[in-house]
Design an enzyme around this catalytic site. Structure first.
Site, PDB file in Angstrom:
ATOM      1  CG  HIS A   1     -10.005  61.527 -16.320  1.00  0.00           C
ATOM      2  ND1 HIS A   1      -9.967  60.211 -16.708  1.00  0.00           N
ATOM      3  CD2 HIS A   1     -10.683  61.552 -15.152  1.00  0.00           C
ATOM      4  CE1 HIS A   1     -10.593  59.462 -15.818  1.00  0.00           C
ATOM      5  NE2 HIS A   1     -11.041  60.249 -14.854  1.00  0.00           N
TER       6      HIS A   1
ATOM      7  CB  CYS B   1     -14.858  57.797 -11.270  1.00  0.00           C
ATOM      8  SG  CYS B   1     -14.869  59.313 -12.259  1.00  0.00           S
TER       9      CYS B   1
END
Length: 708
Positions: free
Chosen positions: A65, A219
């Protein structure tokens, strides 16, 4: 608005053998639907994110991603691999691959839906249904959460059951999760209310107060791992009878946990790969600090660990919020990485003083002539109508600015190590370095010593009654005394001798040696395009001119460094102009901006090109930079200003030859890039597929806080 995932974005027979090929296969579907505008640019962004941390998860899941300017709308692609694809998960290959594409400025609602998917991946029923479904449209509906349980069951062969033995009821939970997420874009209290009520009810039944944990997950992208870690910790908390409240610091924003919740917590878990925002809120409690994947893969162990620390009375060190370096990187970073960041912290705060002071001094010379360095203070003599007086004023302001360079360097190196308590001894040590003529080498040593001394003092256990005066009185007093003693009595004189030796060596450089030094500096300036190696060369050059009367050799070095730093963006701009067909539309647009960036001495203007094709762009840029650096030294060009690019050409010694040196390097780099990219175009189809997965160090290191 179109659906985030449709049947056209699902591949139930993904034949790719590598993670790069899998990302490409799913990304091509996004390009076909107009969701991605530049395939190679998008894959470069995916590879850059993958280089930061593998995206494989336990349970056979891969979630490549990224956020990218090449994405038009939040999009999700899904592929199922029979053979499995290695995404770096500890338990082996992944058979369920989700490619998550978010625009650089994605809105909160879409990002929250993506986070809902991330949470669902922790649900065994959900993943079991995806492994069993045999229709692309049904798989897309299942992921969206808008398919009814009956419809979901009809797509699965008779008798298929999920991991826990139940028939497929995933669509309901997926829809509920999506609905909940959509209604709570940034409210962490709502996302954890179920956990709180469940564990509280269980504790109430036994008459005992549950053990309470607050956690923060984050993250680099803030889309997937952040929410998966939160879900995993909450599930583990339920199983252990522990009350877990998680603050997800994701791309959709975050709401800070209620201070009362934090105050009542018995322990803290940080599962993060980017800095925890406002970390000081959790100081003074038993704390477990790990990477975000640990929060996903071993939440029960983390809960056990923090409970153990609480039982032993262990709390976070010194109630400190963490140093600036700790807040800007992984807690597991090695000493070498931290040392580089400490030094870069000092350099980043020093450079504005260098730029302001150097330009002011250069303008002073340009307006008042070289004699302005010998005139008396403008406080004693200033004539409003005389150019010489204005030149002297600018020169003297610049000299005062330069006087801060070494103290600021030392002070903020110490700050990077020990936070605010390191500022006082760092500045004191830097000022002493100037006093004893130890220069920049002394400043580097003083900053490191000051930070180390403060860290040592903070580790000493002191009575609670004295803690209030520690940061205001005790730490500044003791650390300044120790640093001052070491600088004056122990190491100051040897460092001053080394500084003088280096200065004498530079002043003695002539002929071939000077040309070779120019080539080396040119290579360094173009190696990482604004990264640490670039900053080493730039700091070396500015250190030489950061005095009222720099030597001729120091000004030659400064000229070579700035000339070489202008080459990469100017060359990329020229290459996109003369051979535009070799570049994507986005790169051609970046090329227009690179003209201005290069002319302004902003080497980072070449980073988009290096990120997309590092093996061709970076070596070409290094060759051109070496040519320009060596020619600049050979021509004897000098520069008194540390920045400014083409706009300070009137202040350069031998300006015509200086421009020739830059032009030569630009032409060399342009020619090499065009030839290398042309060879790629002639290669068999598919040879460029692996470009995006190259270690994109230039793109990652470009985040350094200094522009040069």
């Amino acid at each position: 608005m179109s659906e985030m995932i449709t049947a056209d974005l699902v591949d139930l027979d993904l034949s790719a053998e590598t993670k790069e090929a899998a990302a490409r296969a799913l990304a091509e579907r996004m390009v076909t639907l107009g969701r991605v505008t530049d395939l190679e640019g998008f894959l470069a962004d995916v590879a850059a994110r993958e280089a930061q941390m593998p995206t494989g998860l336990d349970g056979g899941i891969g979630i490549p991603h990224c956020r990218s300017e090449h994405v038009t709308e939040p999009t999700l692609g899904f592929g199922r691999s029979a053979a499995g694809i290695d995404f770096g998960a500890p338990d082996g290959p992944a058979d369920l691959i989700f490619l998550i594409a978010a625009p650089a400025g994605a809105d909160d609602a879409h990002l929250t839906i993506l986070s809902s998917l991330a949470r669902q991946l922790m649900n065994a029923e959900f993943t079991s249904a995806l492994r069993a479904v045999d229709d692309a449209a049904a798989a897309a509906a299942l992921i969206r959460g808008d398919e009814s349980p009956a419809a979901a069951a009809s797509t699965v062969p008779e008798g298929t059951e999920s991991a826990d033995g139940s028939k497929n009821s995933v669509a309901v939970s997926a829809a509920a999760s999506a609905d909940t997420a959509t209604g709570t874009t940034t409210d962490t209290t709502d996302t954890t209310s179920d956990t709180t009520s469940d564990t509280t009810a269980d504790a109430g039944a036994s008459g005992e107060r549950p053990f309470r944990i607050v956690a923060v997950t984050s993250c680099p992208t803030g889309i997937a791992h952040t929410y998966m870690a939160a879900e995993s910790l909450e599930n583990a908390g339920r199983e252990a009878g522990v009350e877990v409240v998680v603050e997800t610091q994701g791309s959709a924003g975050f709401t800070r946990l209620d201070p009362a919740v934090i105050a009542a917590a018995d322990g803290v878990i940080f599962a993060h790969d980017v800095p925890v925002r406002d970390k000081d809120r959790f100081a003074g409690k038993p704390t477990v600090d790990v990477g975000v994947k640990a929060g996903i893969n071993k939440p029960a162990e983390l809960i056990t660990e923090v409970r153990g620390k609480a039982a032993r009375g262990e709390v976070s060190a010194g109630s400190a919020p963490g140093t600036p370096v700790e807040r800007s990187g992984d807690s597991a970073e090695g000493y070498g990485t931290k040392l580089r960041k400490w030094l870069m912290s000092g350099v980043s705060y020093m450079v504005p003083f260098v730029a302001a002071g150097g330009l002011l001094i250069a303008l002073g010379f340009a307006i008042g002539g070289w004699t302005v360095s010998k005139v008396p203070s403008v406080m004693d003599h200033f004539v409003w109508t005389q150019a010489d007086s204005w030149g002297a004023l600018l020169f003297q302001i610049g000299v005062v600015s330069f006087g801060f360079l070494v103290p600021v360097l030392a002070g903020y190196i110490a700050y990077g190590m020990a936070d605010r308590p390191g500022l006082v001894p760092g500045f004191v040590g830097g000022a002493i370095s100037l006093t004893i003529n130890a220069g920049f080498l002394g400043g580097l040593a003083a900053g490191l010593i000051a930070g180390g001394v403060v860290i040592g003092i903070q580790k000493v256990k002191i009575p609670a009654a004295l803690r209030g005066i520690m940061p205001v009185v005790v730490i500044p007093l003791i650390s300044s005394a120790i640093v001052g003693f070491l600088m004056f009595v122990v190491i100051g004189k040897p460092i001053a001798s080394a500084q003088k030796g280096m200065t004498d060596w530079l002043n003695g450089l002539t002929g071939t040696n000077a040309v070779l030094l120019g080539a080396l500096l040119g290579l360094m300036m173009c190696f990482d395009l604004g990264g640490p190696v670039n900053k080493v060369a730039y700091t070396f050059a500015t250190a030489g001119i950061a005095v009222a009367s720099p030597s001729d050799s120091a000004m030659k070095i400064m000229a070579a460094v700035m000339a070489a730093g202008m080459v990469p963006p100017l060359a990329m701009a020229l290459a996109t102009t003369v051979r535009g067909k070799l570049f994507t539309q986005t790169e051609r647009e970046n090329g227009k901006a690179a003209w201005v960036l290069g002319a302004s001495f902003i080497t980072e203007g070449a980073i988009p090109f290096a990120a997309a094709d590092p093996l061709r762009v970076i070596p070409s840029a290094m060759v051109g930079g070496a040519v320009t650096g060596s020619l600049s030294m050979a021509f004897g060009t000098t520069l008194r200003a540390p920045h400014g690019g083409i706009f300070v050409v009137p202040l350069i010694g031998n300006p015509f030859l200086y421009l020739i040196a830059i032009a030569a390097g630009v032409c060399v780099t342009t020619a090499l890039v065009v030839v290398l990219k042309g060879m790629r175009k002639q290669a068999p189809e598919g040879t460029g597929a692996g470009v995006a997965d190259t270690a994109i160090a230039a793109k990652v290191d470009s985040k350094e806080p200094v522009a040069a």
